[in-house]
Design a protein around this motif. Structure first.
Motif, mmCIF file in Angstrom:
data_model
loop_
_atom_site.group_PDB
_atom_site.id
_atom_site.type_symbol
_atom_site.label_atom_id
_atom_site.label_comp_id
_atom_site.label_asym_id
_atom_site.label_seq_id
_atom_site.Cartn_x
_atom_site.Cartn_y
_atom_site.Cartn_z
ATOM 1 N N HIS A 39 0.872 -1.174 0.000
ATOM 2 C CA HIS A 39 0.000 0.000 0.000
ATOM 3 C C HIS A 39 0.908 1.223 0.000
ATOM 4 C CE1 HIS A 39 -3.886 2.073 1.648
ATOM 5 N NE2 HIS A 39 -3.516 2.521 0.484
ATOM 6 N N VAL B 248 1.465 5.455 -0.521
ATOM 7 C CA VAL B 248 0.762 6.745 -0.450
ATOM 8 C C VAL B 248 1.663 7.865 -0.969
ATOM 9 C CG1 VAL B 248 1.442 7.300 1.955
ATOM 10 C CG2 VAL B 248 -0.663 8.261 1.014
ATOM 11 N N THR C 6 -2.613 5.324 -2.995
ATOM 12 C CA THR C 6 -3.497 6.342 -2.434
ATOM 13 C C THR C 6 -2.823 7.701 -2.527
ATOM 14 O OG1 THR C 6 -4.498 4.757 -0.920
ATOM 15 C CG2 THR C 6 -4.639 7.077 -0.286
ATOM 16 N N GLN D 154 -0.672 2.727 8.162
ATOM 17 C CA GLN D 154 -1.371 1.800 7.259
ATOM 18 C C GLN D 154 -0.627 1.587 5.934
ATOM 19 O OE1 GLN D 154 -5.044 3.803 5.694
ATOM 20 N NE2 GLN D 154 -4.324 5.509 6.956
ATOM 21 N N TYR D 155 0.492 2.317 5.731
ATOM 22 C CA TYR D 155 1.161 2.258 4.430
ATOM 23 C C TYR D 155 2.516 1.541 4.509
ATOM 24 C CZ TYR D 155 -2.353 5.750 3.361
ATOM 25 O OH TYR D 155 -3.548 6.398 3.195
ATOM 26 N N ASP D 156 2.854 0.854 3.403
ATOM 27 C CA ASP D 156 4.164 0.198 3.322
ATOM 28 C C ASP D 156 5.215 1.130 2.722
ATOM 29 O OD1 ASP D 156 3.125 -2.508 4.030
ATOM 30 O OD2 ASP D 156 1.949 -2.139 2.207
ATOM 31 N N VAL E 197 5.732 5.323 1.853
ATOM 32 C CA VAL E 197 5.238 6.706 1.922
ATOM 33 C C VAL E 197 6.159 7.547 1.054
ATOM 34 C CG1 VAL E 197 4.969 8.711 3.436
ATOM 35 C CG2 VAL E 197 4.232 6.450 4.220
ATOM 36 N N SER F 149 8.958 -0.512 6.685
ATOM 37 C CA SER F 149 8.322 0.273 5.626
ATOM 38 C C SER F 149 9.273 1.381 5.147
ATOM 39 C CB SER F 149 6.994 0.864 6.118
ATOM 40 O OG SER F 149 7.208 1.589 7.307
#
Ligand code: SAM
Length: 258
Positions: A134, A136, A159, A197-199, A201, A225
């Motif tokens: 995921h 962002v 996202t 919530q993100y892997d 950024v 991450s």
């Protein structure tokens, strides 16, 4: 006072205040000069002087170079625009469009400029192969980076967070038109989002928010991450890896593993 170290007030109001003070000074001085020389001083000269003096004063207040250049060219540009004799509604419309696009300049001093294609390709190579992540983009602008990545890595989710109204609306629309199912844009302040919530950024912002953003990332992101900053360093935090992109500006991707 208005330098770009991120600890102070927005330069917009300071820049306008300087222009206003210089304007009043020249307005009072012009008749005196005309009387002393016996010649009328053309408005163009006044506007050129206004720009140069405002630029010098701004530099004295330690505005960064782009702001100084803006201060110098704004008065003659305004005169030029007035000379075009455009309908009066054009000016508020242009102003409104600028505000809707550069929404984040006054508040947190992040303008809109875009990640180029070569850098998007370099970012896609940093994503773990064959593993869904995921991702962002903090301050996703027009969303071009995410549309590229969503196509390049269909197994992952992408996202974008954006609060400038016009870029957000365009990115949302272009995202829908692209048909990508692994892509979403949210009208949300990056500092109000839980980064846990993100892997991956990613951000391409300005020097101003980097220290605060990095602290937030450190506090919230999962171990392992990635935090990637396009071009802008974090004060006193050496990245674990730097990728130099083979583009015209030799873009640097600064990467921290949490
Ligand atoms: C330099 S642009 C980068 C756009 C995009 N990420 C790219 O690389 O093409 C930075 C964007 O961040 C947005 N931005 C700045 N501060 C923000 C905030 N606090 N919350 C959401 N978006 C923000 C700005 O409106 C701008 O569109």
């Amino acid at each position: 006072m208005w330098n770009m170290d991120g600890t102070d007030r927005s330069p917009v109001f300071g820049a306008l205040a300087i222009q206003a003070v210089v304007f009043v000074g020249l307005y009072l001085l012009r008749p005196l000069v005309e009387e002393a020389t016996g010649h009328a001083v053309p408005l163009l000269w006044v506007m050129l002087a206004q720009g140069v003096i405002a630029g010098i004063v701004s530099r004295g207040f330690r505005f960064s170079l782009p702001w100084v250049v803006g201060q110098v060219i704004a008065p003659p540009l305004l005169l030029f625009a007035l000379a075009l004799d455009l309908p009066t509604w054009v000016f508020p419309v242009i102003l409104l469009l600028l505000v809707l696009v550069f929404w984040n300049v006054a508040g947190n001093r992040v303008p809109l400029y875009l990640t180029n294609r070569a850098t998007s390709e370099a970012i896609s190579k940093l994503l773990p192969r064959g593993k869904a992540v995921h991702f962002v983009d903090l301050g996703s602008g027009l969303g071009g980076t995410l549309r590229y990545l969503a196509k390049a890595a269909p197994e992952s989710r992408f996202t974008g967070l954006e609060t400038a109204p016009l870029p957000f609306a365009l990115s949302w629309l272009l995202g829908k038109l692209s048909g990508a199912k692994n892509l979403d844009f949210r009208f949300r302040d990056i500092f109000k989002e839980d980064l846990g919530q993100y892997d991956v950024v990613y951000c391409f912002l300005s020097p101003v928010p980097m220290a605060r953003l990095y602290d937030k990332a450190r506090a919230e992101m999962k171990p392992g991450s990635l935090f990637i900053s396009n071009s802008f360093a974090v004060p006193d935090q050496k990245p674990h890896r730097v990728v130099t992109v083979k583009d015209g500006r030799r873009t640097k991707l600064l990467i921290w593993k949490m």
